[in-house]
Motif scaffolding. Structure first.
Motif, PDB file in Angstrom:
ATOM      1  N   LEU A 156      10.443  67.681 -26.842  1.00  0.00           N
ATOM      2  CA  LEU A 156      10.386  67.717 -28.301  1.00  0.00           C
ATOM      3  C   LEU A 156       9.629  66.519 -28.861  1.00  0.00           C
ATOM      4  O   LEU A 156       8.693  66.677 -29.648  1.00  0.00           O
ATOM      5  N   GLU A 157      10.009  65.314 -28.456  1.00  0.00           N
ATOM      6  CA  GLU A 157       9.296  64.122 -28.919  1.00  0.00           C
ATOM      7  C   GLU A 157       7.880  64.084 -28.364  1.00  0.00           C
ATOM      8  O   GLU A 157       6.928  63.690 -29.061  1.00  0.00           O
ATOM      9  N   GLN A 158       7.710  64.500 -27.120  1.00  0.00           N
ATOM     10  CA  GLN A 158       6.397  64.477 -26.484  1.00  0.00           C
ATOM     11  C   GLN A 158       5.435  65.455 -27.164  1.00  0.00           C
ATOM     12  O   GLN A 158       4.227  65.202 -27.219  1.00  0.00           O
ATOM     13  N   MET A 159       5.965  66.542 -27.722  1.00  0.00           N
ATOM     14  CA  MET A 159       5.124  67.494 -28.439  1.00  0.00           C
ATOM     15  C   MET A 159       4.492  66.836 -29.665  1.00  0.00           C
ATOM     16  O   MET A 159       3.291  66.984 -29.924  1.00  0.00           O
ATOM     17  N   GLY A 160       5.303  66.084 -30.409  1.00  0.00           N
ATOM     18  CA  GLY A 160       4.759  65.372 -31.563  1.00  0.00           C
ATOM     19  C   GLY A 160       3.720  64.345 -31.157  1.00  0.00           C
ATOM     20  O   GLY A 160       2.676  64.200 -31.810  1.00  0.00           O
ATOM     21  N   GLU A 161       3.984  63.618 -30.051  1.00  0.00           N
ATOM     22  CA  GLU A 161       3.025  62.624 -29.577  1.00  0.00           C
ATOM     23  C   GLU A 161       1.710  63.278 -29.183  1.00  0.00           C
ATOM     24  O   GLU A 161       0.622  62.753 -29.475  1.00  0.00           O
ATOM     25  N   LEU A 162       1.796  64.422 -28.521  1.00  0.00           N
ATOM     26  CA  LEU A 162       0.580  65.101 -28.071  1.00  0.00           C
ATOM     27  C   LEU A 162      -0.267  65.561 -29.250  1.00  0.00           C
ATOM     28  O   LEU A 162      -1.497  65.388 -29.253  1.00  0.00           O
ATOM     29  N   VAL A 163       0.372  66.140 -30.249  1.00  0.00           N
ATOM     30  CA  VAL A 163      -0.381  66.625 -31.410  1.00  0.00           C
ATOM     31  C   VAL A 163      -0.998  65.455 -32.180  1.00  0.00           C
ATOM     32  O   VAL A 163      -2.171  65.509 -32.586  1.00  0.00           O
ATOM     33  N   GLU A 164      -0.239  64.395 -32.363  1.00  0.00           N
ATOM     34  CA  GLU A 164      -0.743  63.255 -33.139  1.00  0.00           C
ATOM     35  C   GLU A 164      -1.867  62.515 -32.412  1.00  0.00           C
ATOM     36  O   GLU A 164      -2.785  61.989 -33.049  1.00  0.00           O
ATOM     37  N   SER A 165      -1.799  62.460 -31.082  1.00  0.00           N
ATOM     38  CA  SER A 165      -2.825  61.730 -30.318  1.00  0.00           C
ATOM     39  C   SER A 165      -3.802  62.673 -29.618  1.00  0.00           C
ATOM     40  O   SER A 165      -4.412  62.310 -28.616  1.00  0.00           O
ATOM     41  N   ARG A 166      -3.962  63.896 -30.148  1.00  0.00           N
ATOM     42  CA  ARG A 166      -4.781  64.914 -29.482  1.00  0.00           C
ATOM     43  C   ARG A 166      -6.224  64.473 -29.282  1.00  0.00           C
ATOM     44  O   ARG A 166      -6.888  64.898 -28.329  1.00  0.00           O
ATOM     45  N   ALA A 167      -6.734  63.600 -30.155  1.00  0.00           N
ATOM     46  CA  ALA A 167      -8.125  63.154 -30.023  1.00  0.00           C
ATOM     47  C   ALA A 167      -8.332  62.290 -28.783  1.00  0.00           C
ATOM     48  O   ALA A 167      -9.470  62.112 -28.329  1.00  0.00           O
ATOM     49  N   ASP A 168      -7.252  61.787 -28.196  1.00  0.00           N
ATOM     50  CA  ASP A 168      -7.360  60.931 -27.015  1.00  0.00           C
ATOM     51  C   ASP A 168      -7.514  61.729 -25.729  1.00  0.00           C
ATOM     52  O   ASP A 168      -7.734  61.147 -24.659  1.00  0.00           O
ATOM     53  N   TYR A 169      -7.372  63.043 -25.805  1.00  0.00           N
ATOM     54  CA  TYR A 169      -7.406  63.876 -24.608  1.00  0.00           C
ATOM     55  C   TYR A 169      -8.633  64.780 -24.606  1.00  0.00           C
ATOM     56  O   TYR A 169      -8.948  65.425 -25.613  1.00  0.00           O
ATOM     57  N   ALA A 170      -9.306  64.833 -23.463  1.00  0.00           N
ATOM     58  CA  ALA A 170     -10.388  65.793 -23.266  1.00  0.00           C
ATOM     59  C   ALA A 170      -9.772  67.167 -22.965  1.00  0.00           C
ATOM     60  O   ALA A 170      -8.611  67.255 -22.528  1.00  0.00           O
ATOM     61  N   PRO A 171     -10.520  68.254 -23.167  1.00  0.00           N
ATOM     62  CA  PRO A 171      -9.957  69.586 -22.881  1.00  0.00           C
ATOM     63  C   PRO A 171      -9.408  69.727 -21.465  1.00  0.00           C
ATOM     64  O   PRO A 171      -8.358  70.341 -21.259  1.00  0.00           O
ATOM     65  N   TRP A 172     -10.087  69.146 -20.471  1.00  0.00           N
ATOM     66  CA  TRP A 172      -9.587  69.281 -19.092  1.00  0.00           C
ATOM     67  C   TRP A 172      -8.258  68.543 -18.909  1.00  0.00           C
ATOM     68  O   TRP A 172      -7.409  68.977 -18.131  1.00  0.00           O
ATOM     69  N   GLN A 173      -8.074  67.457 -19.643  1.00  0.00           N
ATOM     70  CA  GLN A 173      -6.799  66.743 -19.571  1.00  0.00           C
ATOM     71  C   GLN A 173      -5.680  67.567 -20.212  1.00  0.00           C
ATOM     72  O   GLN A 173      -4.556  67.612 -19.696  1.00  0.00           O
ATOM     73  N   LEU A 174      -5.992  68.208 -21.330  1.00  0.00           N
ATOM     74  CA  LEU A 174      -4.994  69.067 -21.980  1.00  0.00           C
ATOM     75  C   LEU A 174      -4.629  70.249 -21.089  1.00  0.00           C
ATOM     76  O   LEU A 174      -3.459  70.635 -20.999  1.00  0.00           O
ATOM     77  N   ALA A 175      -5.645  70.808 -20.423  1.00  0.00           N
ATOM     78  CA  ALA A 175      -5.369  71.905 -19.496  1.00  0.00           C
ATOM     79  C   ALA A 175      -4.463  71.426 -18.355  1.00  0.00           C
ATOM     80  O   ALA A 175      -3.557  72.146 -17.912  1.00  0.00           O
ATOM     81  N   GLY A 176      -4.696  70.199 -17.892  1.00  0.00           N
ATOM     82  CA  GLY A 176      -3.846  69.639 -16.846  1.00  0.00           C
ATOM     83  C   GLY A 176      -2.410  69.455 -17.315  1.00  0.00           C
ATOM     84  O   GLY A 176      -1.457  69.716 -16.565  1.00  0.00           O
ATOM     85  N   ILE A 177      -2.238  69.007 -18.567  1.00  0.00           N
ATOM     86  CA  ILE A 177      -0.889  68.836 -19.120  1.00  0.00           C
ATOM     87  C   ILE A 177      -0.173  70.183 -19.182  1.00  0.00           C
ATOM     88  O   ILE A 177       1.004  70.291 -18.821  1.00  0.00           O
ATOM     89  N   VAL A 178      -0.883  71.208 -19.641  1.00  0.00           N
ATOM     90  CA  VAL A 178      -0.284  72.549 -19.689  1.00  0.00           C
ATOM     91  C   VAL A 178       0.148  72.991 -18.299  1.00  0.00           C
ATOM     92  O   VAL A 178       1.269  73.469 -18.091  1.00  0.00           O
ATOM     93  N   GLY A 179      -0.750  72.832 -17.324  1.00  0.00           N
ATOM     94  CA  GLY A 179      -0.439  73.277 -15.970  1.00  0.00           C
ATOM     95  C   GLY A 179       0.717  72.513 -15.347  1.00  0.00           C
ATOM     96  O   GLY A 179       1.620  73.111 -14.747  1.00  0.00           O
TER      97      GLY A 179
END
Length: 436
Positions: A292-315
């Protein structure tokens, strides 16, 4: 309670008024137990992830620390399930959100392993264990104080109060119990049957709001004007998220069988902790805990992640959810599913920035939650709550139509015990034929 219901089985007004006070008290107690659990887990979490590494000069976000903490957490929970009386109750992989009340003797062990899992970073939420804990406690308490109240009603109002406290609003409980009441296929007015659960849910939600101010809403750019293309975006993202969730659902029984093939809780839960430690070291702190807290952190800091990093987090988080749910840890699957869905939405927004973030995140949460929880009301409610936008609701309603068709015939993320084999009827005993 001969006058409690009318000829259709609907609760009478007299019964609803008389039981409103017990229902409200059940909601308050449900919220207090949840708050106490959260506070205890939070204290242990601070000690393990902040105070201890700070005292010995270790970076708590390092892969080695994450691996070590989750491995030790798995060992501690496995030891508890093996040795402590009650053995933490049934495996959460085999239980639905609302179940029959458990014995009081089981509750201490379940409480302990739930706190350890929440504090240790296991990718599961508190919903299944806390509903089971509250149900066991309050069924026993109400049976002593108000013995005339039926046990099944206490189970319903306790679950409603706990759900209201978990989500910080009685609306979630109303949506869940609309489906429950419909499934009962009984006569009478729907709102008469929802009355007492809603009293409990409102009391639980208000108590938890005063104590902890829970909120699913994530700060994100305002979304007020839907466009035709947003409908297409919501449907596509919802379908993709649902496919990911269904992949987890289909592999879930296989992974569960592999872990439980080791037979001993100490072995398979410890192994689960080691695997979660490896996944956490790979995905980083953002992939730990209920999400829950990590979801807010991810959305707020989304510019710090490249698409491949986001895909890795999902996986990583998707695999962590399957492993945590399969390896004997006690916890719910809805909270981590919400995080994964939000991460899918952030990834979609990163790939196609023209998709509004609220649409992407809402559709991602909708699809993942629907696949894992198999409850359309909960999926819609959480997706709308996360975005905090009423304008996105019509898009989510359209997106849930194809996604529901995808999940309606799919298996649930639930391990059901094998049905007992029916023994063939014994051959009738024949009397000896008389001599001819």
């Amino acid at each position: 309670m001969t006058s409690a219901t009318d000829e259709t089985g609907t609760p009478t007004i007299r019964m609803l008024v008389r039981l409103s006070v017990p229902a409200a008290l059940v909601g308050v107690v449900s919220a207090l137990v949840l708050w106490g659990l959260d506070e205890l887990a939070g204290l242990l979490e601070d000690g393990v992830w902040k105070a201890l590494p700070g005292a010995i000069g270790v970076d708590p976000s390092s892969g080695w620390w994450i691996f070590g903490v989750l491995s030790v957490t798995g060992f501690a929970i496995g030891l508890s399930v093996w040795l402590i009386p009650g053995h933490a109750g049934p495996d959460s992989a085999t239980t639905e959100l609302i179940g029959p009340p458990m014995r009081l003797a089981v509750i201490p062990s379940l409480l302990l392993v739930t706190v350890l899992a929440l504090a240790g970073g296991v990718s599961l939420g508190p919903e299944n264990p806390i509903i089971a804990i509250n149900t066991g406690l309050l069924v026993a308490l109400v049976a002593r104080l108000w013995p005339a109240v039926p046990t099944n009603l206490v189970v319903l109002i306790t679950a409603a109060g706990t759900i209201g406290a978990l989500f910080g609003t009685p609306v979630a409980a109303a949506l869940v119990f609309t489906g429950v009441v419909a499934a009962l296929k009984t006569g009478g007015a729907l709102w008469d049957r929802l009355f007492l659960p809603l009293v409990s849910a409102a009391a639980g939600a208000l108590t938890m709001t005063l104590l902890a101010h829970p909120s699913f809403t994530i700060p994100m750019p305002e979304y007020n004007t839907p466009r035709a293309v947003d409908v297409v975006s919501a449907i596509v993202i919802g379908v993709v998220a649902t496919l990911l969730g269904l992949a987890a659902v289909y592999v879930f029984p296989i992974v569960h069988r592999v872990f439980h093939g080791l037979k001993y809780p100490l072995l398979y839960i410890t192994l689960g902790g080691v695997v979660l430690g490896l996944l956490g070291a790979l995905g980083g702190p953002i992939t730990l805990f209920k999400g829950l807290e990590q979801m807010g952190e991810l959305v707020e800091s989304r510019a710090d992640y490249a698409p491949w990093q986001l895909a890795g987090i999902v996986g990583v988080k998707l695999v962590a959810l399957v492993v945590a749910a399969s390896a004997g840890f006690r916890g719910g699957r809805i909270f981590p599913a919400v995080f994964i869905g939000a991460a899918v939405g952030v990834l979609a927004n990163a790939i196609v920035p023209s998709i509004p973030l609220a649409v992407a995140v809402g559709a991602g949460v909708l699809g993942l939650t629907l696949a894992v929880a198999r409850d359309g009301w909960i999926a819609l409610f959480i997706a709308a709550a996360v975005t905090g936008s009423t304008a996105v609701i019509p898009l989510l309603v359209l997106a849930i139509l194809p996604t529901w068709l995808m999940v309606s015939r799919a298996p649930q993320m639930l391990i059901r015990p094998p049905a007992p084999e029916e023994k063939p009827p014994a051959a009738p005993t024949q009397a000896a034929a008389p001599d001819s």
